[in-house]
Design an enzyme around this catalytic site. Structure first.
Site, PDB file in Angstrom:
ATOM      1  CB  CYS A 130      -7.659 -10.342  14.401  1.00 34.85           C
ATOM      2  SG  CYS A 130      -8.971 -11.342  13.653  1.00 34.85           S
TER       3      CYS A 130
ATOM      4  CE  LYS B  73      -9.674  -9.662   6.906  1.00 30.80           C
ATOM      5  NZ  LYS B  73      -8.927  -9.879   8.148  1.00 30.80           N
TER       6      LYS B  73
ATOM      7  CE  LYS C 147      -6.562  -8.146   4.979  1.00 32.36           C
ATOM      8  NZ  LYS C 147      -6.579  -8.582   6.326  1.00 32.36           N
TER       9      LYS C 147
HETATM   10  C1  PBG Z   1      -6.618 -11.390  10.521  1.00 29.77           C
HETATM   11  C2  PBG Z   1      -6.011 -10.889   9.268  1.00 29.77           C
HETATM   12  C3  PBG Z   1      -5.843 -11.522   8.027  1.00 29.77           C
HETATM   13  C4  PBG Z   1      -5.134 -10.657   7.224  1.00 29.77           C
HETATM   14  C5  PBG Z   1      -4.899  -9.507   7.967  1.00 29.77           C
HETATM   15  N1  PBG Z   1      -5.469  -9.659   9.210  1.00 29.77           N
HETATM   16  C6  PBG Z   1      -6.200 -12.888   7.624  1.00 29.77           C
HETATM   17  C7  PBG Z   1      -7.594 -13.266   7.410  1.00 29.77           C
HETATM   18  O1  PBG Z   1      -8.528 -12.491   7.543  1.00 29.77           O
HETATM   19  O2  PBG Z   1      -7.772 -14.452   7.142  1.00 29.77           O
HETATM   20  C8  PBG Z   1      -4.678 -10.938   5.820  1.00 29.77           C
HETATM   21  C9  PBG Z   1      -3.492 -10.151   5.369  1.00 29.77           C
HETATM   22  C10 PBG Z   1      -2.802 -10.675   4.176  1.00 29.77           C
HETATM   23  O3  PBG Z   1      -3.298 -11.568   3.467  1.00 29.77           O
HETATM   24  O4  PBG Z   1      -1.696 -10.180   3.902  1.00 29.77           O
HETATM   25  N2  PBG Z   1      -7.976 -11.526  10.516  1.00 29.77           N
END
Ligand code: PBG
Length: 332
Positions: free
Chosen positions: A125, A204, A257
């Site tokens: 990411c 997600k 997620k």
């Molecule tokens: C990166 C990412 C995030 C999480 C995992 N990869 C943050 C987001 O999307 O803002 C969240 C993981 C967690 O809350 O433990 N994009």
């Protein structure tokens, strides 16, 4: 179907002893099902606790190697790596820097004995690396700033290739740009990484439960939010389309997620697809449990295991969780 009812049928007969309960238990939970996230940061000997996530640390590479050794001793399935770079820029160039923080971590971890038994998964990411904190390229349009999908694909692909070359066993794109799985697969194949699997964060959701992570990874968006690329929490059918598309583009496994508020989505995915499914018990799920433990409002050990068992029962094969080490100690 057994149609006999009480008093012929007494459900409590099979609940009478530990051994009977163990014999008829439908769902298992093992340390090897658990993936432990690590937040790598520059420096040496750094172990900085995240305020909203007691027990979770930003770790320099040397400290991360120690964590990995402990994770391996506990029999965990693997690690999920995130990075806090030294500097950030508009594009997030630290993400694909061959000497970037996660790339350094991967090379060090690969040399440790722990790497033999742990799957090293690299999150793909840009949000930890961009100055604006968004997961893709930001452009200005007449209606304001937007995250531009297609130019982001190239940057994400370069990131995935760089992480695979540094030693990632699996790359896990979490950005939610359209078409990124196909672009990453194409790039990996073209760069001699055809054997690197993709674990896509297929479904997600734009979630409040990522709040503490953004402190841990210093990745909060500097303006706006992620709702133009992460999914609306109301949508189950859309989640199934995301999964179908990612698998069509070549995802080898999918990650769901958050976990607890979306257990129905995990179940629906399990019934729909045959690929391995992971679920991410995200930062907010961890923090709210920790807060209740600190107050003495919930029994720590039982709550940790029950929260994870529920995710397994919903249909997840493996779970990314900040409780991985705690749970493994309880299970061992
Ligand atoms: C990166 C990412 C995030 C999480 C995992 N990869 C943050 C987001 O999307 O803002 C969240 C993981 C967690 O809350 O433990 N994009």
């Amino acid at each position: 179907m057994n149609t006999m009812s009480f008093p012929q049928t007494r459900m409590r007969r099979l609940r009478r002893t530990d051994s009977l309960r163990a014999l008829v238990r439908e769902t298992t939970l093992e340390p090897g099902d658990l993936i432990y996230p690590l937040f790598l940061c520059p420096g040496e000997g750094v172990r900085r606790e995240v305020g909203s996530m007691p027990g979770v640390f930003n770790l320099s590479v040397d400290e991360a190697v120690r964590e990995a050794e402990e994770a391996a001793r506990l029999g965990l399935g693997g690690l999920l790596l995130f990075g806090l770079p030294e500097t950030k820029d508009e594009q997030g160039s630290g993400a694909w820097d061959s000497n970037g923080i996660v790339q350094q971590g991967l090379r060090a971890l690969k040399q440790s004995a722990a790497a033999k038994s742990l799957v090293l998964i690299a999150d793909v990411c840009l949000c930890e690396y961009t100055s604006h904190g968004h997961c893709g390229v930001v452009v200005e349009t007449p209606s304001g700033f937007e995250v531009d999908n297609d130019p982001s694909l190239d940057l994400l692909s370069r990131t995935a290739v760089s992480l695979a070359k540094a030693g990632a066993d699996v790359v896990a794109p979490s950005d939610m740009m359209d078409g990124r799985v196909g672009a990453i697969r194409h790039a990996l194949d073209g760069e001699g990484c055809a054997d690197t699997p993709i674990l896509s964060y297929a479904s997600k959701f734009a979630s409040a439960f990522y709040g503490p992570f953004r402190e841990a990874a210093d990745s909060a968006p500097q303006f706006g939010d992620r709702r133009s690329y992460q999914m609306d929490g109301a949508n189950l059918r859309e989640a199934m389309r995301e999964i179908d598309l990612d698998l069509g583009e070549g995802a080898d496994m999918i990650l769901m997620k958050p976990a607890m508020p979306y257990l129905d989505v995990i179940r629906a995915a399990r019934e729909r697809v045959g690929v391995p499914i992971g679920a991410y018990q995200v930062s907010g799920e961890y923090s709210m449990l920790q807060a209740a433990f600190q107050k003495g409002w919930l029994d720590r050990d039982r709550s940790i295991l029950e929260s994870l068992l529920g995710i397994r029962r919903a249909g997840a094969d493996f779970i990314v969780t900040y409780f991985a080490k705690d749970a493994a100690k309880l299970l061992n």
